[in-house]
Every structure is written in C-alpha cells, then in structure tokens.
Write a protein that holds these residues in place. Structure first.
Motif, mmCIF file in Angstrom:
data_model
loop_
_atom_site.group_PDB
_atom_site.id
_atom_site.type_symbol
_atom_site.label_atom_id
_atom_site.label_comp_id
_atom_site.label_asym_id
_atom_site.label_seq_id
_atom_site.Cartn_x
_atom_site.Cartn_y
_atom_site.Cartn_z
ATOM 1 N N SER A 1 9.599 -1.669 -6.891
ATOM 2 C CA SER A 1 10.392 -2.396 -6.880
ATOM 3 C C SER A 1 9.346 -3.630 -6.097
ATOM 4 O O SER A 1 9.719 -5.181 -6.394
ATOM 5 N N ILE A 2 8.893 -3.903 -4.941
ATOM 6 C CA ILE A 2 8.151 -4.919 -4.036
ATOM 7 C C ILE A 2 7.300 -5.230 -4.462
ATOM 8 O O ILE A 2 6.282 -6.200 -3.949
ATOM 9 N N MET A 3 6.674 -5.017 -5.909
ATOM 10 C CA MET A 3 5.275 -4.442 -5.954
ATOM 11 C C MET A 3 5.206 -6.295 -6.845
ATOM 12 O O MET A 3 3.960 -7.195 -6.318
ATOM 13 N N CYS B 1 -3.378 2.147 -12.704
ATOM 14 C CA CYS B 1 -3.135 0.563 -12.411
ATOM 15 C C CYS B 1 -2.692 0.765 -11.155
ATOM 16 O O CYS B 1 -3.170 -0.275 -10.317
ATOM 17 N N TYR B 2 -2.061 1.788 -10.795
ATOM 18 C CA TYR B 2 -1.353 1.752 -9.242
ATOM 19 C C TYR B 2 -3.253 2.067 -8.776
ATOM 20 O O TYR B 2 -2.305 1.351 -6.738
ATOM 21 N N LEU C 1 12.248 7.243 -10.898
ATOM 22 C CA LEU C 1 11.697 7.372 -9.408
ATOM 23 C C LEU C 1 10.982 6.381 -9.408
ATOM 24 O O LEU C 1 10.324 5.378 -8.163
ATOM 25 N N VAL C 2 9.656 6.315 -9.909
ATOM 26 C CA VAL C 2 8.782 5.330 -10.172
ATOM 27 C C VAL C 2 9.390 3.697 -10.068
ATOM 28 O O VAL C 2 8.413 3.083 -8.968
ATOM 29 N N GLY C 3 10.784 3.189 -10.746
ATOM 30 C CA GLY C 3 11.017 2.311 -10.139
ATOM 31 C C GLY C 3 11.377 1.735 -8.649
ATOM 32 O O GLY C 3 11.087 0.541 -8.249
ATOM 33 N N LEU C 4 11.754 2.754 -7.970
ATOM 34 C CA LEU C 4 12.030 2.735 -6.791
ATOM 35 C C LEU C 4 10.589 1.496 -6.243
ATOM 36 O O LEU C 4 9.783 1.100 -4.755
ATOM 37 N N PHE C 5 9.191 2.727 -6.856
ATOM 38 C CA PHE C 5 8.152 2.071 -5.659
ATOM 39 C C PHE C 5 7.512 0.736 -6.547
ATOM 40 O O PHE C 5 6.625 0.528 -5.943
ATOM 41 N N GLY D 1 0.769 -1.412 0.057
ATOM 42 C CA GLY D 1 -0.132 0.570 0.261
ATOM 43 C C GLY D 1 1.082 1.665 -0.044
ATOM 44 O O GLY D 1 0.352 2.050 -0.597
ATOM 45 N N ILE D 2 2.366 1.384 0.828
ATOM 46 C CA ILE D 2 2.388 2.011 1.084
ATOM 47 C C ILE D 2 3.702 2.889 -0.270
ATOM 48 O O ILE D 2 3.712 4.131 -1.059
ATOM 49 N N PHE D 3 4.156 1.353 -1.086
ATOM 50 C CA PHE D 3 4.697 1.870 -2.547
ATOM 51 C C PHE D 3 3.367 2.382 -3.369
ATOM 52 O O PHE D 3 4.116 3.741 -3.862
ATOM 53 N N ALA D 4 2.939 1.385 -3.627
ATOM 54 C CA ALA D 4 1.415 2.126 -3.890
ATOM 55 C C ALA D 4 1.366 3.765 -4.373
ATOM 56 O O ALA D 4 0.370 3.994 -6.167
#
Length: 453
Positions: free
Chosen positions: A366-368, A425-426, A360-364, A309-312
């Motif tokens: 990451s764990i999806m 999508c996010y 930087l979207v790549g960082l978020f 949820g945080i990364f989304a």
C-alpha cells in the motif's frame, strides 16, 4: 521564499480544487491500469494464447513507462502541469478508441497498440500528478497527501479489477470445457469494446471539466522556470536508487496482480471459476486502499522510511509463506467460507489460507510507491521534474518482473514458486528504507541546491 515558490502554494479554494482534481487522476489511471488483469484472461481465451503471449498485454502497457517517461518529463517542463494533465487524458482516450477498433477488426496486436497508447497517457499523468500532489501544500505533509491520493488510486484499482471481472469475464466462453466458437469470441470482444467505449466517454467529460479549471490548477502548481532535461536525474545517486526501488516494487506488485487470478483459480488453491477468482482479486487492491488510508494517518506521526521498512518486512514474510507452502495439498477442514461483497463460497482449506496470504500482500504494498517516491524526491539532487520523470520511467518494472514470475512458474511448474521474484524485490525495498534514514534531505523543488547525494 522566492516569488515562484510562493505562487506554487496558494491557499483557499484554488488549492483545494487542485488537490481534488489531481486525486481524481489517481483514480482514473488506476482503473485503466487494473483492467489489464481480467483483460489478460479474456485475451488469452479469445485468441487462444499461451502464457507468454497473454502476458504481452502487461508488457505492452508497462513498457510505455520506459519509452515515454523522459519525453513526458521534458514536455511537462515545457508546457506546465495543467496542460500536461489534459494531454495525458487525451492519450488515454485515444487508446480506448483504438481498443474499441481492435474489437471490431479482431486483431490482438492492435489491442497491444491500444494498451501502449493508453499507458503513454498514463505516464504523462504520473509524471505530472505525483510531484504536483506532493507540493500542493505544506512540505511536511507531502507523504500524507501522496499516500491519501494513492488510497484513491487503490480504490480505482479495485474498481478496475471488480468491474473488469464482472463485464469482461462473464461470457459463456469462460465456462469449463466450452468449445470456443467465432460467435463466443465476438460476444466477448463486444463486452471488451463496450467497457472501453464507456471509459472514453467518461474521459471526454472529465477533460472538459479539467479544461474549465486549468488556470486554477496552474496557479496552484509549482512554477516551471526553464525546460529541464530529465537526464539530469541520472547524475543523482538517490534518484537512481529510488528508480531501482520503484522498478522492483512496481514489478513485484504487477507480477502478483497479473497472475493472481490464475493463481487463485487453481485446483490446489481455491478451485473456483475465473470470474469468481477475478472478483476476489479486488481484495488485493482493497487491502492496498485500506493500507494507504491508514498509512496516510500514521505518516503524520511516523517517519516515512520507518513505515516503508515495516511494510517491506510484511510483504517478505507473506511471500515466504507462499513459497514455503509449495507442494502442500489443501487439507479439507469441512467448513464453508462465504466471502462478502463478491458472493464467493468455498471450502475452507489450506489452499484458502495460501490464497488469502497472496491477497494480503496488497496491504503491505500500500504505502510503498508513494513513500519511495517522496523519500527519493527529498533526497535527489536533481530537479523535481527530472527526478519524477526517472521514477515514473522506472514503473517499466511492471513490464519485466511478471515475465520473470511466469518464467519461474513455467520452469518449476508452480505459481507459488513464482513468488520468489517479488520476494527478492521486497528485500531491496527494505534495504532502501534503511539506507534513506541517514541521507540528507531538502525541500521538493525544481531548483535543488542540496550538496552530495
């Protein structure tokens, strides 16, 4: 614990070696997949393609997930994990050889066949490797192991982007205002052929290595009882919800990745040559790698759905900022920024900040993927191999969402507005994270007996 379950998780060096080899698989398929980004630019230039034709490279690759995932899951349930890994690697090798042949006969559709063949092998690897790494050890640390392997997946992706830009986009054909001649086309195609030849040779060596330790991997892998129909996953509500999540997440990631080079090189963003822009896209995956290493540590203490949820939210905010900046002119701040590692120098403008936001979207991201994957496996009432097959099939989102991104960009004349597609999508990923909190969970196993969805 049943005998089969006990055998699935042996201790000692056999288990460690199995984890190491499966992690290498994550690196391999990421490298092969992320050559697509610079390859798209190369094919567009060599064959003088329009945007839709060039994006067929991504379509040909990712459509294989939709076509081959269910057959791959059925094959894996029949021949087991170790043999599936070997067959998958052979598929990638054959695809590389077809790509090499395509550079000799200079026919673009043959490249598309090669990409589909490679992706078919990658699909089988993903069907086998994702649940395999999730079950190789304590169930409580399944999120940790899958995220750690995905961190090396991001490293492979970064290598694919950087070396692809270095060796596929370095010819004179990419210089501004150059007249494209047959000689320049032949030179660029020879570069492409050499890259896939070297990958094929490396794959051949790794296949031999896997063959030599196949029994250790089989001993460490979950035991397959009977042939499982992958269509069983369609009966599980959470298998379907997770598949939608994977479809949209992968679609968003690939839509940004495939268009990132073209986005960064624009005059109102970074205004730099294609090869430099291609090297900068490496940071998209490097940020993902950092996020996955960090996420692997945090997921030992934080619930998977909380992290998701945080990364989304982070990805939604960045896409929103990019969309909101549409139409703004890059105001020159009269400073020069030199990017380490790739050696790119540029004037620090508002366009640079927009470009950095896209990277930087790549960082978020990451764990999806690994977190959606394991959250789904824990909640699906279908057997693991069937659920995994459905989830890997959902990676076909990478074939369709880039086309939506491109269509929005063509209709509006702005690639910044193309980020509307991944933003939507996010939003679904954020909903999935919240919804998974209250769903019943169970151990990841072939024999799922949990009631309900």
């Amino acid at each position: 614990m049943s005998e089969s379950k006990a055998a699935a998780k042996p201790g000692g060096s056999g288990l460690v070696l199995a984890v190491v080899y499966v992690t290498v698989l994550f690196f391999i398929w990421a490298l092969v997949t992320n050559l697509l980004d610079p390859l798209l630019k190369a094919m567009k230039t060599v064959f003088t393609l329009n945007n839709l034709e060039a994006n067929l490279t991504g379509f040909a690759f990712f459509i294989a997930y939709g076509v081959m995932s269910f057959p791959s899951a059925a094959l894996m349930s029949k021949i087991g994990y170790a043999k599936s890994v070997i067959v998958g690697l052979l598929g990638i090798l054959v695809g590389c050889l077809i790509a090499l042949a395509a550079t000799k006969i200079k026919i673009y559709p043959v490249f598309l066949v090669a990409l589909f063949t490679m992706a078919s092998g990658v699909t089988l690897l993903q069907v086998a490797a994702n649940p395999l790494i999730a079950t190789l050890g304590d169930a409580k640390s399944s999120h940790f192991r899958l995220n750690l392997s995905q961190a090396f997946n991001s490293l492979g992706a970064a290598c694919g982007l950087f070396f692809g830009a270095q060796f596929l986009l370095g010819g004179d054909i990419f210089k501004p205002d150059v007249v494209v001649t047959d000689a320049l086309r032949a030179e660029t195609l020879s570069f492409v052929g050499n890259v896939y030849l070297y990958i094929a040779l490396a794959l051949a060596a790794f296949i031999v290595a896997i063959w030599m330790v196949r029994q250790r991997i089989s001993d460490a892998a979950p035991k397959m009882g009977q042939t499982i129909s992958p269509f069983l996953a369609l009966k599980s509500k959470w298998a379907n919800l997770g598949a939608i999540g994977i479809f949209l997440y992968v679609g968003a990631e690939v839509a940004i990745s495939l268009n990132l080079l073209l986005f960064l090189e624009q005059s109102n963003i970074l205004n730099i040559p294609a090869q430099m822009a291609g090297k900068l896209t490496t940071f998209y995956m490097l940020f993902a790698m950092i996020g996955r290493f960090a996420g692997s540590a945090f997921l030992r203490f934080v619930k998977g759905y909380v992290m998701l949820g945080i990364f989304a939210v982070g990805a939604i905010v960045l896409c929103g900022l990019i969309i909101a900046s549409n139409g703004s002119q890059p105001a020159d701040l009269h400073q020069v920024l030199t990017v380490p590692f790739v050696g790119v120098s540029m004037e620090l403008t508002t366009g640079v900040y927009i470009g950095f936001a896209a990277l930087l979207v790549g960082l978020f991201n990451s764990i999806m993927f690994p977190t959606i994957f394991t959250l789904t496996l824990e909640r699906s009432t279908a057997p693991t191999s069937a659920t995994s097959g459905l989830l890997v099939m959902a990676i076909v989102g990478g074939a369709f969402l880039p086309l939506v991104f491109a269509q929005i960009a063509d209709m509006t004349g702005s690639r910044q507005l193309g980020f509307i597609a991944p933003l939507i999508c996010y939003v679904y990923v954020l909903w999935f994270a919240f919804a998974s909190k209250s769903a019943p969970i169970h151990a990841i196993d072939e024999d799922v007996v949990a009631g309900g969805h």
